[in-house]
Scaffold this motif. Sequence first.
Motif, PDB file in Angstrom:
ATOM      1  N   VAL A  66       0.866  -1.183   0.000  1.00  0.00           N
ATOM      2  CA  VAL A  66       0.000   0.000   0.000  1.00  0.00           C
ATOM      3  C   VAL A  66       0.906   1.237   0.000  1.00  0.00           C
ATOM      4  O   VAL A  66       1.331   1.693   1.057  1.00  0.00           O
ATOM      5  CB  VAL A  66      -0.950  -0.002   1.216  1.00  0.00           C
ATOM      6  N   PRO A  67       1.212   1.772  -1.200  1.00  0.00           N
ATOM      7  CA  PRO A  67       2.102   2.940  -1.274  1.00  0.00           C
ATOM      8  C   PRO A  67       1.410   4.261  -0.965  1.00  0.00           C
ATOM      9  O   PRO A  67       2.071   5.254  -0.677  1.00  0.00           O
ATOM     10  CB  PRO A  67       2.585   2.910  -2.729  1.00  0.00           C
ATOM     11  N   PHE A  73      -6.167  -5.205   6.480  1.00  0.00           N
ATOM     12  CA  PHE A  73      -6.387  -6.514   5.860  1.00  0.00           C
ATOM     13  C   PHE A  73      -6.824  -7.495   6.940  1.00  0.00           C
ATOM     14  O   PHE A  73      -6.288  -7.489   8.051  1.00  0.00           O
ATOM     15  CB  PHE A  73      -5.104  -7.046   5.214  1.00  0.00           C
ATOM     16  N   VAL A  74      -7.771  -8.352   6.587  1.00  0.00           N
ATOM     17  CA  VAL A  74      -8.205  -9.422   7.477  1.00  0.00           C
ATOM     18  C   VAL A  74      -8.042 -10.728   6.711  1.00  0.00           C
ATOM     19  O   VAL A  74      -8.534 -10.861   5.581  1.00  0.00           O
ATOM     20  CB  VAL A  74      -9.667  -9.241   7.930  1.00  0.00           C
ATOM     21  N   ARG A  83      -6.529 -13.122  11.301  1.00  0.00           N
ATOM     22  CA  ARG A  83      -5.311 -12.336  11.502  1.00  0.00           C
ATOM     23  C   ARG A  83      -5.527 -10.998  10.815  1.00  0.00           C
ATOM     24  O   ARG A  83      -5.975 -10.960   9.665  1.00  0.00           O
ATOM     25  CB  ARG A  83      -4.100 -13.051  10.898  1.00  0.00           C
ATOM     26  N   GLU A  84      -5.208  -9.902  11.508  1.00  0.00           N
ATOM     27  CA  GLU A  84      -5.328  -8.567  10.937  1.00  0.00           C
ATOM     28  C   GLU A  84      -3.945  -7.954  10.767  1.00  0.00           C
ATOM     29  O   GLU A  84      -3.064  -8.153  11.606  1.00  0.00           O
ATOM     30  CB  GLU A  84      -6.168  -7.660  11.837  1.00  0.00           C
ATOM     31  N   GLU A  85      -3.776  -7.225   9.679  1.00  0.00           N
ATOM     32  CA  GLU A  85      -2.555  -6.467   9.424  1.00  0.00           C
ATOM     33  C   GLU A  85      -2.958  -5.134   8.828  1.00  0.00           C
ATOM     34  O   GLU A  85      -3.855  -5.071   7.977  1.00  0.00           O
ATOM     35  CB  GLU A  85      -1.627  -7.187   8.435  1.00  0.00           C
ATOM     36  N   ILE A  86      -2.303  -4.075   9.273  1.00  0.00           N
ATOM     37  CA  ILE A  86      -2.506  -2.739   8.713  1.00  0.00           C
ATOM     38  C   ILE A  86      -1.193  -2.301   8.091  1.00  0.00           C
ATOM     39  O   ILE A  86      -0.149  -2.313   8.760  1.00  0.00           O
ATOM     40  CB  ILE A  86      -2.938  -1.730   9.795  1.00  0.00           C
ATOM     41  N   ILE A  87      -1.250  -1.946   6.793  1.00  0.00           N
ATOM     42  CA  ILE A  87      -0.059  -1.425   6.125  1.00  0.00           C
ATOM     43  C   ILE A  87      -0.432  -0.167   5.356  1.00  0.00           C
ATOM     44  O   ILE A  87      -1.591   0.054   5.023  1.00  0.00           O
ATOM     45  CB  ILE A  87       0.627  -2.460   5.199  1.00  0.00           C
ATOM     46  N   GLY A  88       0.575   0.632   5.077  1.00  0.00           N
ATOM     47  CA  GLY A  88       0.354   1.869   4.339  1.00  0.00           C
ATOM     48  C   GLY A  88       1.443   2.873   4.627  1.00  0.00           C
ATOM     49  O   GLY A  88       2.596   2.500   4.863  1.00  0.00           O
ATOM     50  N   LEU A  95       2.905  -7.594   2.348  1.00  0.00           N
ATOM     51  CA  LEU A  95       2.314  -8.808   2.879  1.00  0.00           C
ATOM     52  C   LEU A  95       2.360  -9.871   1.793  1.00  0.00           C
ATOM     53  O   LEU A  95       1.816  -9.667   0.709  1.00  0.00           O
ATOM     54  CB  LEU A  95       0.855  -8.565   3.295  1.00  0.00           C
ATOM     55  N   THR A  96       3.013 -10.977   2.069  1.00  0.00           N
ATOM     56  CA  THR A  96       3.038 -12.102   1.140  1.00  0.00           C
ATOM     57  C   THR A  96       2.053 -13.135   1.660  1.00  0.00           C
ATOM     58  O   THR A  96       2.201 -13.642   2.776  1.00  0.00           O
ATOM     59  CB  THR A  96       4.450 -12.702   1.032  1.00  0.00           C
ATOM     60  N   VAL A  97       1.017 -13.396   0.856  1.00  0.00           N
ATOM     61  CA  VAL A  97      -0.095 -14.246   1.279  1.00  0.00           C
ATOM     62  C   VAL A  97      -0.137 -15.478   0.383  1.00  0.00           C
ATOM     63  O   VAL A  97      -0.314 -15.358  -0.834  1.00  0.00           O
ATOM     64  CB  VAL A  97      -1.434 -13.480   1.192  1.00  0.00           C
ATOM     65  N   PRO A  98       0.007 -16.661   0.970  1.00  0.00           N
ATOM     66  CA  PRO A  98      -0.039 -17.879   0.160  1.00  0.00           C
ATOM     67  C   PRO A  98      -1.460 -18.168  -0.321  1.00  0.00           C
ATOM     68  O   PRO A  98      -2.432 -17.599   0.198  1.00  0.00           O
ATOM     69  CB  PRO A  98       0.441 -18.959   1.131  1.00  0.00           C
ATOM     70  N   PRO A  99      -1.595 -19.054  -1.285  1.00  0.00           N
ATOM     71  CA  PRO A  99      -2.933 -19.468  -1.720  1.00  0.00           C
ATOM     72  C   PRO A  99      -3.713 -20.097  -0.570  1.00  0.00           C
ATOM     73  O   PRO A  99      -3.140 -20.531   0.427  1.00  0.00           O
ATOM     74  CB  PRO A  99      -2.643 -20.514  -2.804  1.00  0.00           C
ATOM     75  N   LYS A 100      -5.034 -20.145  -0.745  1.00  0.00           N
ATOM     76  CA  LYS A 100      -5.967 -20.839   0.148  1.00  0.00           C
ATOM     77  C   LYS A 100      -6.244 -20.098   1.452  1.00  0.00           C
ATOM     78  O   LYS A 100      -6.685 -20.701   2.432  1.00  0.00           O
ATOM     79  CB  LYS A 100      -5.518 -22.268   0.413  1.00  0.00           C
ATOM     80  N   VAL A 101      -5.999 -18.790   1.483  1.00  0.00           N
ATOM     81  CA  VAL A 101      -6.332 -17.957   2.644  1.00  0.00           C
ATOM     82  C   VAL A 101      -7.437 -16.991   2.225  1.00  0.00           C
ATOM     83  O   VAL A 101      -7.299 -16.271   1.236  1.00  0.00           O
ATOM     84  CB  VAL A 101      -5.102 -17.161   3.140  1.00  0.00           C
ATOM     85  N   TRP A 102      -8.545 -16.979   2.960  1.00  0.00           N
ATOM     86  CA  TRP A 102      -9.592 -15.996   2.714  1.00  0.00           C
ATOM     87  C   TRP A 102      -9.076 -14.634   3.136  1.00  0.00           C
ATOM     88  O   TRP A 102      -8.361 -14.513   4.129  1.00  0.00           O
ATOM     89  CB  TRP A 102     -10.842 -16.316   3.528  1.00  0.00           C
ATOM     90  N   PHE A 103      -9.440 -13.589   2.367  1.00  0.00           N
ATOM     91  CA  PHE A 103      -9.028 -12.248   2.767  1.00  0.00           C
ATOM     92  C   PHE A 103     -10.051 -11.213   2.335  1.00  0.00           C
ATOM     93  O   PHE A 103     -10.821 -11.399   1.405  1.00  0.00           O
ATOM     94  CB  PHE A 103      -7.633 -11.895   2.216  1.00  0.00           C
ATOM     95  N   GLY A 104     -10.027 -10.113   3.080  1.00  0.00           N
ATOM     96  CA  GLY A 104     -10.821  -8.937   2.777  1.00  0.00           C
ATOM     97  C   GLY A 104     -10.040  -7.741   3.264  1.00  0.00           C
ATOM     98  O   GLY A 104      -9.066  -7.879   4.005  1.00  0.00           O
ATOM     99  N   PHE A 105     -10.469  -6.552   2.852  1.00  0.00           N
ATOM    100  CA  PHE A 105      -9.740  -5.363   3.299  1.00  0.00           C
ATOM    101  C   PHE A 105     -10.653  -4.156   3.334  1.00  0.00           C
ATOM    102  O   PHE A 105     -11.731  -4.142   2.730  1.00  0.00           O
ATOM    103  CB  PHE A 105      -8.504  -5.102   2.437  1.00  0.00           C
ATOM    104  N   LYS A 106     -10.185  -3.150   4.091  1.00  0.00           N
ATOM    105  CA  LYS A 106     -10.945  -1.922   4.280  1.00  0.00           C
ATOM    106  C   LYS A 106     -10.002  -0.728   4.177  1.00  0.00           C
ATOM    107  O   LYS A 106      -8.930  -0.723   4.782  1.00  0.00           O
ATOM    108  CB  LYS A 106     -11.597  -1.925   5.672  1.00  0.00           C
ATOM    109  N   GLY A 107     -10.401   0.275   3.405  1.00  0.00           N
ATOM    110  CA  GLY A 107      -9.633   1.509   3.315  1.00  0.00           C
ATOM    111  C   GLY A 107      -9.810   2.308   4.589  1.00  0.00           C
ATOM    112  O   GLY A 107     -10.933   2.678   4.928  1.00  0.00           O
TER     113      GLY A 107
END
Length: 141
Positions: A66-67, A73-74, A83-88, A95-107
């Motif tokens: 997120v530049p 991210f959830v 797991r939650e992570e906030i980047i920016g 964030l390097t996310v492998p396959p098979k993980v559900w994800f969503g995000f919020k601005g």
Amino acid sequence: MGSVDLDSIIVTNQRRIQSHGGHVLHAMKRSDEGYKGFGEVYFSFVNPLAVKAWKKHQRMTLNLVVPVGTILFVFVDEEGNKREEIIGVERYARLTVPPKVWFGFKGIGKSDNVLMNFADIPHDPNEVIAVSRESIQHDWV
């Protein structure tokens, strides 16, 4: 196939180089941990307070940066663990996310929030599963 452990998500702090006339923001080198190959890079704008959820890639490894702005991210595994992570801007990381993980995000930035995904394979609508925001319970407040 078995579930992916949420601890397999890699957080890599990224370099922000001060430069006269504008900053230089690193995102990915092929020698970086998490690099699995190049498929495509795309950018998504995420409006303030907008939620985009839920997706799970079957084969794609995501490298999320997120530049501009800030995004929450959830990530959710098959057992429902989160797991939650906030980047920016304040925490410039990948964030390097492998396959098979559900994800969503919020601005959560006050204006533009820009998400970049450096993916290891090109987008294939047949390899991603998307469900409605209500399908996985999460308090986005």
